[in-house]
Scaffold this motif. Structure first.
Motif, PDB file in Angstrom:
ATOM      1  N   MET A 254       0.816  -1.071   0.132  1.00 46.63           N
ATOM      2  CA  MET A 254      -0.048   0.061  -0.089  1.00 46.63           C
ATOM      3  C   MET A 254       1.092   1.216   0.040  1.00 46.63           C
ATOM      4  N   LEU A 255       0.481   2.230  -0.935  1.00 44.93           N
ATOM      5  CA  LEU A 255       1.314   3.532  -0.811  1.00 44.93           C
ATOM      6  C   LEU A 255       0.875   4.397   0.321  1.00 44.93           C
ATOM      7  N   ARG A 256       2.105   4.865   0.889  1.00 40.27           N
ATOM      8  CA  ARG A 256       1.764   6.165   1.653  1.00 40.27           C
ATOM      9  C   ARG A 256       1.018   7.242   0.791  1.00 40.27           C
ATOM     10  N   ASN A 257       0.652   8.268   1.664  1.00 37.67           N
ATOM     11  CA  ASN A 257       0.232   9.358   0.841  1.00 37.67           C
ATOM     12  C   ASN A 257       1.424   9.940   0.133  1.00 37.67           C
ATOM     13  N   LEU A 258       1.292  10.123  -1.142  1.00 37.31           N
ATOM     14  CA  LEU A 258       1.987  10.824  -2.167  1.00 37.31           C
ATOM     15  C   LEU A 258       2.171  12.582  -1.613  1.00 37.31           C
ATOM     16  N   TRP A 259       3.397  13.084  -2.059  1.00 35.36           N
ATOM     17  CA  TRP A 259       3.592  14.378  -1.804  1.00 35.36           C
ATOM     18  C   TRP A 259       3.567  15.141  -3.201  1.00 35.36           C
ATOM     19  N   GLY A 260       3.104  16.270  -3.111  1.00 32.19           N
ATOM     20  CA  GLY A 260       3.202  17.200  -4.110  1.00 32.19           C
ATOM     21  C   GLY A 260       4.554  18.179  -4.024  1.00 32.19           C
ATOM     22  N   PRO A 261       4.629  18.907  -5.243  1.00 29.32           N
ATOM     23  CA  PRO A 261       6.064  19.857  -4.864  1.00 29.32           C
ATOM     24  C   PRO A 261       5.880  20.825  -3.724  1.00 29.32           C
ATOM     25  N   GLY A 262       4.846  21.265  -3.332  1.00 27.63           N
ATOM     26  CA  GLY A 262       4.720  21.958  -2.183  1.00 27.63           C
ATOM     27  C   GLY A 262       5.164  21.271  -0.858  1.00 27.63           C
ATOM     28  N   ASP A 263       4.793  19.852  -0.787  1.00 27.41           N
ATOM     29  CA  ASP A 263       5.283  19.037   0.435  1.00 27.41           C
ATOM     30  C   ASP A 263       6.751  18.894   0.323  1.00 27.41           C
ATOM     31  N   VAL A 264       7.373  18.703  -0.757  1.00 25.92           N
ATOM     32  CA  VAL A 264       8.791  18.502  -0.838  1.00 25.92           C
ATOM     33  C   VAL A 264       9.502  19.846  -0.452  1.00 25.92           C
ATOM     34  N   ALA A 265       8.818  20.989  -0.919  1.00 25.21           N
ATOM     35  CA  ALA A 265       9.535  22.192  -0.413  1.00 25.21           C
ATOM     36  C   ALA A 265       9.339  22.473   0.967  1.00 25.21           C
ATOM     37  N   SER A 266       8.307  21.983   1.688  1.00 31.08           N
ATOM     38  CA  SER A 266       8.093  22.186   3.094  1.00 31.08           C
ATOM     39  C   SER A 266       9.053  21.226   3.672  1.00 31.08           C
ATOM     40  N   TYR A 267       9.345  20.173   3.359  1.00 32.64           N
ATOM     41  CA  TYR A 267      10.116  19.330   3.901  1.00 32.64           C
ATOM     42  C   TYR A 267      11.486  19.677   4.110  1.00 32.64           C
ATOM     43  N   PHE A 268      12.031  20.372   2.872  1.00 28.68           N
ATOM     44  CA  PHE A 268      13.359  20.954   3.017  1.00 28.68           C
ATOM     45  C   PHE A 268      13.642  22.552   3.396  1.00 28.68           C
ATOM     46  N   GLY A 269      12.414  23.191   3.449  1.00 34.28           N
ATOM     47  CA  GLY A 269      12.246  24.381   4.002  1.00 34.28           C
ATOM     48  C   GLY A 269      12.864  25.344   2.750  1.00 34.28           C
ATOM     49  N   ILE A 270      12.404  25.148   1.529  1.00 34.49           N
ATOM     50  CA  ILE A 270      12.888  25.925   0.430  1.00 34.49           C
ATOM     51  C   ILE A 270      11.737  26.458  -0.413  1.00 34.49           C
ATOM     52  N   PRO A 271      11.758  27.322  -1.232  1.00 33.99           N
ATOM     53  CA  PRO A 271      10.630  27.706  -2.009  1.00 33.99           C
ATOM     54  C   PRO A 271      10.233  26.567  -2.967  1.00 33.99           C
ATOM     55  N   VAL A 272       9.003  26.616  -3.076  1.00 38.58           N
ATOM     56  CA  VAL A 272       8.424  25.496  -4.302  1.00 38.58           C
ATOM     57  C   VAL A 272       9.024  25.676  -5.534  1.00 38.58           C
ATOM     58  N   GLN A 273       9.340  26.904  -5.837  1.00 34.86           N
ATOM     59  CA  GLN A 273      10.013  27.185  -7.317  1.00 34.86           C
ATOM     60  C   GLN A 273      11.073  26.333  -7.331  1.00 34.86           C
ATOM     61  N   THR A 274      11.823  26.207  -6.298  1.00 38.80           N
ATOM     62  CA  THR A 274      13.142  25.603  -6.283  1.00 38.80           C
ATOM     63  C   THR A 274      12.861  24.040  -6.775  1.00 38.80           C
ATOM     64  N   VAL A 275      11.824  23.656  -6.375  1.00 35.81           N
ATOM     65  CA  VAL A 275      11.595  21.942  -6.539  1.00 35.81           C
ATOM     66  C   VAL A 275      11.447  22.036  -8.207  1.00 35.81           C
TER      67      VAL A 275
END
Length: 57
Positions: free
Chosen positions: A1-22
């Motif tokens: 079973m898949l965990r919830n997938l992340w969008g670019p905003g989630d990845v940006a939040s995880y790294f503490g960076i702007p979403v545009q960087t993703v």
């Protein structure tokens, strides 16, 4: 079973960076692997964490 997938905003939040960087990483073929579902980018959280852990300190 898949965990919830992340969008670019989630990845940006995880790294503490702007979403545009993703988006720039994807354009430059850098960053964690992602998949396109329709027009949406999705990331597996465990792959994001694995990519981060693979970076040299």
């Amino acid at each position: 079973m898949l965990r919830n997938l992340w969008g670019p905003g989630d990845v940006a939040s995880y790294f503490g960076i702007p979403v545009q960087t993703v988006y720039q990483w994807r354009h430059k073929k850098y960053g964690p692997p992602c998949r396109k579902i329709g027009r949406h980018l999705r990331y597996k959280p465990e792959e994001v964490e694995s990519w981060f852990n693979s970076l040299e300190a």
